[in-house]
Design an enzyme around this catalytic site. Structure first.
Site: not given
Length: 966
Positions: A173, A601
């Protein structure tokens, strides 16, 4: 030199002491370490760029420190005037200096933490921050609690421990913003600083260490912080694997040996079996193709071969040492027969070896056995090297190790023989360490997970059904999809041939599964399906593996990420477990992954965290009902917004029985360096995960009271509604977000191989979680973490006054709620709404300014209510050490924030006028041209000279200061 100039030479040291006027404890040397590193750096800065630049840096620091004391917004404007007056070269030097000083502050902190843990245990409850979460004696403390407080027997603990598994999954990531070149130099600075303060240091040692310290600080400052090209997946894999070479490889046997000692201290004389699966390692680097078109089947193949080559090479580099150690002649008949048989066929000399290159005499039977192991390791390494270089190898497979049992068998033979002949102390030395390494790392170093988005599999299935003339799979109902997939899985006929029409995307999916079929099965771990929504997502991958003739199919792991998918996960797994074919396939074991980033999110941190807590409980019930052993795979990021937080507390806050001695968790981006960058960090990480998993299993947390659940359910509904009403339903929120943060400039940092969006166009939905969190972290506003929490607290407190006491009770007695609130408090301590207001003032159009004003009012209200629930007057009042550390670094971060905001203004608004003062380092420009040369490092920038590099340096600096990126 004027008196003002003389005063400034010591000003930062004085400011440090003003910001943190007293020691937190007697062993606190943080300010001393900080001041030493800064003093050395400022001398270097003056030597390289002149006295005026040094004074400018100090003046900026003073102004920023004054702002931290008063929080007067005018100070930010004064800072802005100063940074915009710098020319291109000086602007880069100043941004680079503050970024560098923050890295040095981090190093001072790490040395202090390490020293503090050796001197004094951290008080109970001091756990908001990863570094102070637990002491170095985690394992001993955990064992003591289990025996003394919970009355567990040592044997019961031992049996539980040797059957538990922690699988740490390294992912690429894109959150590690520091280059490897700098990470290595930082490690050497840290070592020098620690040694300088050792008790037994001589004056000569001190002088040499000080010189080495200055050398490394200068080398780091002279290194370009900015990656000039985007890393490839192969680059990311090599970077991740470097931690195995540097710390993990030797760290695992060291940790297991310490575990043996801890067990011995409670009366267990038996060692942890060498093949006990306590610690395992996996990787997504080169296997995670979700939204990353650069991870191709060829990349996956290369990464697997490279890992096998690295593993064989590391074993090979240790085998000579083992041969030196096992020089004894006494052995069992079993071993002697094997040695004599090998001796007959090893008449030749081996000139390509440095040690033991001549034929080993039969009177050294262990060495004869190990020489054969060495030969096979050599050929295993060389075959992988040749396959990697040219896809073919002249070395026959028979000459290599292809199965882990082949490798372990001769080592076990040596171990048994030594023990039988009275040489157990020798057997339990380097040989046991080596066997533990083999059992942990295997022939592949790490097992590679494959991750692909569910839609890609749907594309393949649709192409197949269309080609067969039976309709469009994409248009079928979920029930029809399942019926068809199961009928094919139960049948024998091939589903498609080479004439199947293939787009690039379809070819990529099928070619990836063909690579899985081609390479040794021990190279791979799980096949993770991201954005999984239904049972057909899992069955489709099972069918594709069968069609591509994967001999040992990978376990298929659905990843549930969005709130609705999390809610539907128990029903999906119930349906799967109800299918006889699937139940037989999984052999009583199922892994499910839950995603912290995208759920956060989608719904905000509070709602996502509570939903994941509940879904784990429900999945556990479903698994128990069907007699399936469940392993939860936690997709946690480094930041709080992506599920981050102190390891031990995060594990202990999980619902009872959901870990059950088996835990998988991602170690992402910058967290890899924080967890494994140094030997002591590696040891601490392995210890924490092992101790927390053991404690959770043997002392599971109590389930929350029904009234607590009801209250959290209410809060989650309100929090989700408030979060979505702004993030998804406000028509101009996306426009505001992109103006108020550096989100659109994020990609210029080149910190990862994958794009920042799953789809090139689209709003927040298509934006990846990392840039979403990154952008808000940079402006110190941290919106995704707290938005919705204030509204939820307000709702339940105004609804019933008794809820105040209930929330306080939950905070004191419910680990999940305690950790959630404490992490929010830490995020508020790192935040600053005045900084966010500066970005708005400079970058946001007038008609959107009200967004920021409304959000900042919400921020303050949320903070006030949070403190009320925790029973605190001030942020971090329960953790003075973390509070001190944050105060010390705030002036650096604030300077970088101001520099970043004004640089963004200059980039986005060409009409923004600034008045540059004459070049500060004029007196040495003719000799060195150092500042001007920095501008030339980015000759192709589309912006005015120096702006892009200044911006990137500020982003890296803020990330270093907050110790979070995405």
């Amino acid at each position: 030199m004027s008196t003002v100039k003389l005063d400034r030479l010591t000003s930062i040291d004085a400011q440090l002491r003003l910001l943190a006027p007293k020691k937190v404890s007697e062993d606190d040397k943080l300010i001393e370490y900080d001041a030493l590193l800064l003093d050395r750096f400022l001398d270097i800065l003056q030597n390289l760029h002149g006295e005026d630049i040094k004074e400018t840096v100090q003046e900026l620091y003073e102004q920023s420190a004054e702002y931290e004391r008063t929080h007067d917004p005018k100070k930010l404007e004064e800072l802005g005037s100063m940074v915009t007056s710098l020319d291109a070269g000086d602007s880069i030097v100043v941004a680079k200096s503050f970024s560098h000083m923050l890295n040095l502050a981090n190093l001072a902190e790490e040395v202090q933490i390490s020293r503090r843990k050796r001197v004094k245990k951290v008080k109970k409850g001091d756990f908001m921050d990863e570094n102070t979460a637990m002491t170095e004696s985690d394992m001993e403390e955990t064992l003591r609690r289990l025996i003394v407080d919970l009355k567990k027997s040592p044997q019961e603990i031992f049996e539980t421990l040797k059957n538990q598994t922690v699988d740490l999954v390294f992912t690429a990531h894109p959150t590690q913003s520091v280059r490897r070149s700098l990470l290595q130099k930082h490690g050497r600075i840290r070592d020098c600083l620690a040694q300088l303060y050792a008790k037994d240091i001589t004056p000569d040692d001190k002088q040499e260490l000080d010189e080495a310290l200055q050398r490394e600080i200068q080398a780091a400052f002279r290194t370009d912080e900015i990656r000039r090209t985007q890393p490839t997946p192969q680059d990311e894999m090599r970077a991740g694997m470097s931690y195995f070479h540097e710390t993990i490889w030797n760290g695992v046997p060291k940790f297991l040996r310490r575990l043996d000692t801890a067990l011995k201290n409670i009366g267990i004389t038996e060692r942890v079996p060498y093949n006990a699966p306590l610690i395992q390692f996996s990787s997504w680097m080169g296997g995670d193709r979700d939204g990353n078109p650069r991870v191709t089947p060829e990349v996956t193949r290369d990464v697997c071969l490279l890992a096998r080559m690295m593993a064989a090479n590391m074993y090979f580099s240790q085998i000579d040492e083992l041969m030196f150690e096992l020089s004894m002649w006494r052995c069992t008949d079993e071993l002697r027969e094997r040695a004599e048989e090998l001796h007959k066929y090893s008449k030749r000399d081996s000139k390509h070896y440095i040690e033991f290159w001549k034929q080993i005499p039969s009177s050294e039977p262990y060495r004869v056995i190990l020489a054969d192991v060495r030969d096979k390791l050599y050929y295993t390494r060389e075959r992988s090297r040749q396959l990697l270089a040219s896809e073919v190898s002249e070395i026959p497979v028979e000459a290599t190790f292809t199965e882990i049992d082949q490798f372990l068998e001769p080592l076990e033979l040596c171990y048994r023989s030594l023990c039988a002949c009275g040489d157990r102390p020798v057997a339990d030395g380097s040989l046991l360490d080596f066997m533990r390494q083999v059992a942990t790392f295997g022939l592949c170093l790490v097992k590679l997970d494959i991750r692909q988005e569910s839609e890609r599999h749907t594309d393949v299935m649709d192409a197949i059904t269309t080609h067969l003339g039976i309709g469009s799979y994409r248009d079928w109902t979920e029930e029809k999809r399942q019926d068809w997939l199961l009928s094919e899985l139960r049948g024998k006929r091939p589903l498609f041939g080479p004439d199947l029409p293939r787009t690039d995307e379809i070819a990529d999916v099928l070619d990836t599964i063909n690579v899985i079929a081609e390479l040794p099965s021990d190279s791979f771990g799980a096949y993770v399906i991201s954005m999984a929504t239904a049972p057909s997502d899992v069955l489709a991958v099972e069918l594709l593996q069968r069609e591509c003739k994967v001999k040992k199919p990978l376990r298929v792991v659905p990843l549930f990420e969005k709130l609705a998918d999390l809610e539907a996960a128990p029903a999906s797994m119930t349906r799967l477990f109800s299918v006889d074919w699937y139940k037989n396939r999984i052999d009583g074991k199922q892994e499910v992954m839950i995603g912290y980033s995208d759920s956060g999110k989608d719904a905000g941190r509070l709602s996502a965290a509570w939903q994941m807590y509940k879904v784990q409980e429900e999945l556990l019930k479903v698994s128990k009902k069907f007699g399936v052993k469940l392993t939860m795979f936690h997709g946690r990021g480094g930041t709080v917004g992506r599920g981050g937080g102190p390891t031990h507390l995060a594990i202990l806050a999980q619902p009872a029985e959901t870990i059950g001695g088996s835990l998988r968790v991602t170690i992402q981006g910058e967290v890899i360096e924080q967890s494994f960058g140094e030997q002591h960090l590696c040891f601490r990480t392995l210890q924490r995960y092992t101790a927390a998993t053991l404690e959770h299993g043997m002392n599971p947390p109590k389930s929350p009271k029904p009234e607590w659940r009801a209250l959290l359910d209410q809060m989650a509904v309100v929090a989700t509604e408030e979060y979505r009403s702004i993030v998804f339903k406000e028509p101009r929120f996306v426009e505001y977000f992109r103006l108020a943060t550096p989100e659109t400039e994020y990609g210029r940092m080149n910190i990862g191989s994958r794009p920042s969006k799953r789809k090139p166009s689209g709003g927040i939905e298509s934006l990846r979680a990392i840039p979403w969190i990154f952008a808000w972290t940079q402006t110190r506003f941290h919106l995704p973490v707290w938005l919705g929490v204030g509204g939820a607290l307000k709702h339940v407190l105004e609804k019933d006054i008794r809820n105040h006491n209930m929330l306080r009770d939950m905070y004191n007695n419910f680990p999940f709620f305690r950790v959630t609130i404490d992490l929010l408090e830490m995020v508020f301590a790192k935040g600053d709404p005045e900084i966010a207001a500066l970005y708005d003032k400079l970058l946001v159009s007038e008609e959107l300014q009200s967004f920021g004003e409304r959000l900042r009012a919400n921020y303050e209200d949320t903070k006030r209510r949070l403190l009320e629930v925790a029973g605190h007057k001030d942020l971090l009042e329960g953790d003075p050490y973390l509070k001190q550390r944050l105060r010390l670094r705030d002036p650096y971060i604030t300077t970088l924030n101001v520099c970043q905001a004004y640089t963004l203004k200059r980039i986005r608004d060409p009409d923004f006028k600034v008045t540059e003062r004459p070049h500060l380092s004029k007196e040495i420009m003719d000799a060195h041209k150092a500042a001007a040369e920095l501008v030339k490092l980015n000759p192709t920038s589309e912006y005015a000279p120096g702006l892009e590099d200044t911006l990137i340096l500020t982003m890296k600096g803020v990330a270093a200061g907050l110790q979070n990126t995405g």
